[in-house]
Design a protein around this motif. Sequence first.
Motif, PDB file in Angstrom:
ATOM      1  N   ASP A  79       0.844  -1.193   0.000  1.00  0.00           N
ATOM      2  CA  ASP A  79       0.000   0.000   0.000  1.00  0.00           C
ATOM      3  C   ASP A  79       0.884   1.249   0.000  1.00  0.00           C
ATOM      4  O   ASP A  79       1.494   1.588   1.020  1.00  0.00           O
ATOM      5  CB  ASP A  79      -0.919  -0.020   1.218  1.00  0.00           C
ATOM      6  CG  ASP A  79      -1.938   1.122   1.191  1.00  0.00           C
ATOM      7  OD1 ASP A  79      -1.835   1.994   0.289  1.00  0.00           O
ATOM      8  OD2 ASP A  79      -2.825   1.146   2.064  1.00  0.00           O
ATOM      9  N   ASP A 101      -1.453  -1.383  -4.258  1.00  0.00           N
ATOM     10  CA  ASP A 101      -2.252  -0.171  -4.399  1.00  0.00           C
ATOM     11  C   ASP A 101      -1.290   1.020  -4.425  1.00  0.00           C
ATOM     12  O   ASP A 101      -0.724   1.402  -3.411  1.00  0.00           O
ATOM     13  CB  ASP A 101      -3.235  -0.033  -3.242  1.00  0.00           C
ATOM     14  CG  ASP A 101      -4.272   1.065  -3.501  1.00  0.00           C
ATOM     15  OD1 ASP A 101      -4.037   1.900  -4.402  1.00  0.00           O
ATOM     16  OD2 ASP A 101      -5.310   1.066  -2.818  1.00  0.00           O
ATOM     17  N   THR A 121      -3.652  -1.682  -8.671  1.00  0.00           N
ATOM     18  CA  THR A 121      -4.481  -0.494  -8.528  1.00  0.00           C
ATOM     19  C   THR A 121      -3.569   0.715  -8.450  1.00  0.00           C
ATOM     20  O   THR A 121      -2.872   0.915  -7.458  1.00  0.00           O
ATOM     21  CB  THR A 121      -5.364  -0.583  -7.274  1.00  0.00           C
ATOM     22  OG1 THR A 121      -6.189  -1.745  -7.369  1.00  0.00           O
ATOM     23  CG2 THR A 121      -6.249   0.647  -7.150  1.00  0.00           C
TER      24      THR A 121
END
Length: 487
Positions: A79, A101, A121
């Motif tokens: 992340d 992400d 993502t």
Amino acid sequence: MSEINELSPAEQRIWRAFPRGEAVDFRAVGEDPAGADAWGAERTVRASVLRALLLKAPQEEGEIAALALSGARISGVLDLRYATVDTAVRLSHCRFDGAPDLSAARLQELDLSGSALPGLTSAGLRVEGVLRMTDCRMRGPVRLGGAQMSAALVMDRAEFTAVDDSEPVLQLNQAVIGQDVWAPEMRAQGTVRLTGASVAGRINLQDAEFEAPNGLALDAQNLTVGGHVRARCVRARGRVELRGSRIAGRLDLLHARLSNPGDTALRASSCVFGELWVRGGDRIEGALNLRRAQIEILTLEPEMLPEEVHLGNLRYTALAPHEPAERRLPMLERDGGAYEPHSYEQLIGSYRHVGDDDAARVVQLAKERRRRATLAWYGRLWGYVQDATVGYGFRPLRAAVWLLSLVALGAVAYGLRHPRPVKAGEAPDFNPVFYTLDLLLPVVSFGQESAFAPVGWYQWLSYALIITGWILATTIVAGVTRSVSRQ
């Protein structure tokens, strides 16, 4: 150093190598990251550790830090949303348990070559250098919408597979790439979306494969490319959508195979291309739509054209390769059965551009014949007369053939039986040839018609010659006027 003490041996190795930019490689010879389920703890790295490493960025004086990791299994989700990472990130031949992400993150460089991921993502991602996904295998959606890359996007031999059809497998809509998109031999099982993307350099899709179960293989509406798009030998099963795109260079579809039976295979309507090459490949399966496109040089091989072609308001300067008009005309007749005069005019102009006036006249004649089918019955009848007599003015020698045939008919008929003079003793010597010409030519007079009066069926023959002469003269004038106006 307490943070290092809490790490596994593999993580400690990476933590120590990072400040000096040293590479850490856990790979064995010939192994496949897709089989990382068997990889043990000795090469498993937590995503949270990599995140902490990149954000805390331990430095060593005189060294350039970088994360250069190969052959690791990365557990959890990496992340880096909204993060700014000032070092290069190279995670090659790794296996990711979760989709990273990187939304709105700022990175210097990202290399995922050879890795296997369940997706990515990264909407709004900014990369100052190259984003590299060579030989990647993505088993989920790759979201790069709105991403900005100052350098290139490299995806050669990458594989993108959709888990379901709910969204495109690769999303680059509104992305901005400062250099090239390099993706030869890329494989996509699902829709690839490039709508509104901008590429300053070239796009290379040679030998790429696009297959879309939902029918939309490549969605590149409003794409802008500063150079060429090389799509040689590309294979697309599903619609290729390029509506509104602008390609300054060449869209090269040499040896391409486009297939979408029962629907549109290639839509390039309202596009602006420097060149378009459609040649050397299999016949397109599905409709070809080039309506309202503007193309400087259109290279279109007749053998590749499908049964349905839409060319309304297509504009091009040159058409290649040079083919006889008879081989080009069928594509104008496949335009949904509708009469498109502009399509004929463009083809006429392309032949004139290369000095082939004979082919231009063939197309002009075909245009008039196609137009005739749209007229009322009396217009069609008059059209048939013009076509048979002078070919709408594009076959002027027909008029001479008709004239000579009628003169020969009249000369023989009136030569066998001279008509009686109107005033005996005042009539000139009878000449059957000039008498027939007097009947046929409505303006010219040789003094024969007024001096003699045929009877019986010879009189009816004279009436027929007079009427035929007027029709012939009218069609000649109409045809010549039309031909001159086209010139």
